[in-house]
Design a protein around this motif. Structure first.
Motif, PDB file in Angstrom:
ATOM      1  N   SER A  74       1.194   3.576  -3.083  1.00 20.35           N
ATOM      2  CA  SER A  74      -0.059   4.279  -3.388  1.00 20.35           C
ATOM      3  C   SER A  74      -0.241   5.494  -2.483  1.00 20.35           C
ATOM      4  O   SER A  74      -0.704   6.548  -2.929  1.00 20.35           O
ATOM      5  CB  SER A  74      -1.262   3.348  -3.223  1.00 20.35           C
TER       6      SER A  74
ATOM      7  N   THR B 222      -6.249  -0.906  -3.296  1.00 23.55           N
ATOM      8  CA  THR B 222      -5.579  -0.397  -4.491  1.00 23.55           C
ATOM      9  C   THR B 222      -5.663   1.133  -4.501  1.00 23.55           C
ATOM     10  O   THR B 222      -6.549   1.720  -3.870  1.00 23.55           O
ATOM     11  CB  THR B 222      -6.218  -0.929  -5.787  1.00 23.55           C
ATOM     12  N   LYS B 223      -4.770   1.752  -5.228  1.00 17.39           N
ATOM     13  CA  LYS B 223      -4.780   3.212  -5.325  1.00 17.39           C
ATOM     14  C   LYS B 223      -6.102   3.694  -5.919  1.00 17.39           C
ATOM     15  O   LYS B 223      -6.695   4.651  -5.429  1.00 17.39           O
ATOM     16  CB  LYS B 223      -3.597   3.696  -6.165  1.00 17.39           C
ATOM     17  N   GLN B 224      -6.579   3.021  -6.964  1.00 19.33           N
ATOM     18  CA  GLN B 224      -7.833   3.427  -7.612  1.00 19.33           C
ATOM     19  C   GLN B 224      -9.009   3.347  -6.649  1.00 19.33           C
ATOM     20  O   GLN B 224      -9.844   4.240  -6.584  1.00 19.33           O
ATOM     21  CB  GLN B 224      -8.080   2.574  -8.859  1.00 19.33           C
TER      22      GLN B 224
ATOM     23  N   VAL C  54       0.820  -1.214   0.000  1.00 12.26           N
ATOM     24  CA  VAL C  54       0.000   0.000   0.000  1.00 12.26           C
ATOM     25  C   VAL C  54       0.857   1.268   0.000  1.00 12.26           C
ATOM     26  O   VAL C  54       0.454   2.292  -0.550  1.00 12.26           O
ATOM     27  CB  VAL C  54      -0.964  -0.014   1.218  1.00 12.26           C
TER      28      VAL C  54
END
Length: 118
Positions: free
Chosen positions: A50, A104-106, A47
């Motif tokens: 991100s 996730t970053k998204q 993580v």
């Protein structure tokens, strides 16, 4: 003669400890994303990139801090962190979004940041 454009200084993730928590999270005019992590946590390592990207991308609208949970039990307890990685988004001194576990970053952008950043 043209003057070259100044490069935007990229914001980084500010590492804080328990004594700095209130000042860095509550005494700011921007929303604050707090990233709770641990050195022994594999998902935290996934993580972290991100979180750094978010700090750079949203530096004009968001402050990003990270806090290692083991040496900082007060903030961990105050934010009711039960597992790492954990995220808490503060806006106007209140927690407005919570997430525990890898993300996730998204998904972080869509589910946590965009609904609360204006």
């Amino acid at each position: 003669m043209m003057i070259p454009k100044l490069l935007k200084i990229m914001s980084t993730v500010l590492e804080i400890t328990d004594p700095q928590f209130d000042k860095e999270v509550f005494n700011t005019d921007k929303p604050v994303l707090v990233y709770f992590w641990a050195s022994w946590c594999g998902p935290c390592q996934l993580v972290s990139p991100s979180i750094k990207a978010i700090a750079q991308t949203y530096s004009d609208r968001l402050k990003v801090v990270k806090l290692e949970v083991d040496p900082n039990p007060e903030a961990r307890s105050k934010c009711k962190v039960e597992g790492v990685p954990a995220l808490r988004l503060f806006k106007n001194n209140e927690i407005v979004a919570i997430h525990e576990g890898a993300i996730t970053k998204q998904k972080l952008i869509e589910d946590i940041l965009e609904p609360h950043l204006s």
